[in-house]
Design an enzyme around this catalytic site. Structure first.
Site, mmCIF file in Angstrom:
data_model
loop_
_atom_site.group_PDB
_atom_site.id
_atom_site.type_symbol
_atom_site.label_atom_id
_atom_site.label_comp_id
_atom_site.label_asym_id
_atom_site.label_seq_id
_atom_site.Cartn_x
_atom_site.Cartn_y
_atom_site.Cartn_z
ATOM 1 N N TYR A 140 -62.590 -20.999 -56.228
ATOM 2 C CA TYR A 140 -61.292 -21.283 -55.611
ATOM 3 C C TYR A 140 -60.310 -21.811 -56.646
ATOM 4 C CZ TYR A 140 -57.973 -23.519 -52.358
ATOM 5 O OH TYR A 140 -56.845 -23.918 -51.666
ATOM 6 N N ALA A 141 -60.769 -22.741 -57.481
ATOM 7 C CA ALA A 141 -59.911 -23.297 -58.520
ATOM 8 C C ALA A 141 -59.435 -22.222 -59.482
ATOM 9 C CB ALA A 141 -60.660 -24.395 -59.282
ATOM 10 N N ALA A 142 -60.320 -21.282 -59.825
ATOM 11 C CA ALA A 142 -59.935 -20.198 -60.729
ATOM 12 C C ALA A 142 -58.847 -19.326 -60.124
ATOM 13 C CB ALA A 142 -61.157 -19.350 -61.076
#
Length: 229
Positions: A140-142
């Site tokens: 998700y962060a990526a």
């Protein structure tokens, strides 16, 4: 008496619930003609100028959506979802699905709509405080980091035309995403002692779409209740 000017049109994705719904309501109250896009419609909503049903991961569906739109002066990409998991739990299919909604859909919408916007056009993408990295949320962060890179790049390209592009990045926000049963990482309450409210995000987005925000572009703007401190 001078004739009333035509309200500007904004496309809001993820408009049926959570942050996207709050943004749609706020922009309608501010005088925008709001076209909402989601997997379904909100039959009880009265603030939309129109609602479109679309799976934004399907290029053909996105193309059909774009062909049926009037000229727009604003784009808010709030559609998205989160799958969590530690490194040894990651499912590549989850990463691909999130990438399709957060990054690829934004790319298709931006490529189609931004070049045609007049001076004063606006793009706001909903990002996340996790874009710099977060344990248990790496995929998700990526995706959210990629959103920042896209938006900053487009901001550079479009600044000479008076079109601004920004990311609003919340910390944990009080939406149904917080309580989904498939989460494997619990949300962290910000230092202010509560989750961010969707209406607080919507207020910031409304400002960024206003003429008063004409000098703000290429920014990742956190609304995190101190979580980034």
């Amino acid at each position: 008496m001078a004739p009333a000017s035509t309200p500007p049109t904004v496309l809001v994705t993820g408009s049926r619930s959570g942050i996207g719904a709050a943004i749609a309501r706020r922009l309608a109250a501010a005088g925008w003609s709001v076209i909402g896009v989601d997997l379904g419609v909100d039959d009880a909503a009265t603030h939309f100028a129109g609602q479109k049903t679309a799976d934004l991961t399907d290029p053909a569906v996105v193309a059909a959506l774009l062909a049926d739109l009037p000229p727009v002066q604003g784009l808010v990409h709030a559609a998205g979802f989160m799958r969590t998991g530690r490194l040894d739990e990651l499912d590549p299919a989850d990463g691909e699905a999130m990438w399709a909604v957060h990054v690829q859909a934004l790319t298709r919408l931006g490529q189609a709509l931004l070049p045609a916007m007049p001076a004063g056009g606006r793009l706001v993408a909903i990002g996340s405080r996790t874009s710099g990295g977060a344990a248990g949320k790496s995929q998700y962060a990526a995706c959210k980091a990629a959103v920042v890179a896209l938006v900053r790049s487009w901001a550079i390209e479009l600044a000479p035309r008076g079109i601004t592009c920004n990311v609003v990045a919340p910390a944990a926000t009080a939406t149904p995403m917080l309580t989904r049963g498939d989460r494997t990482v619990a949300p962290v309450t910000p230092p202010i002692g509560r989750f961010i409210e969707p209406d607080e995000i919507a207020a910031y987005v409304a400002f960024l779409l206003s003429p008063d925000a004409a000098a703000i572009t290429g920014q990742e703007l956190l609304v995190c209740g101190g979580a980034s401190l």
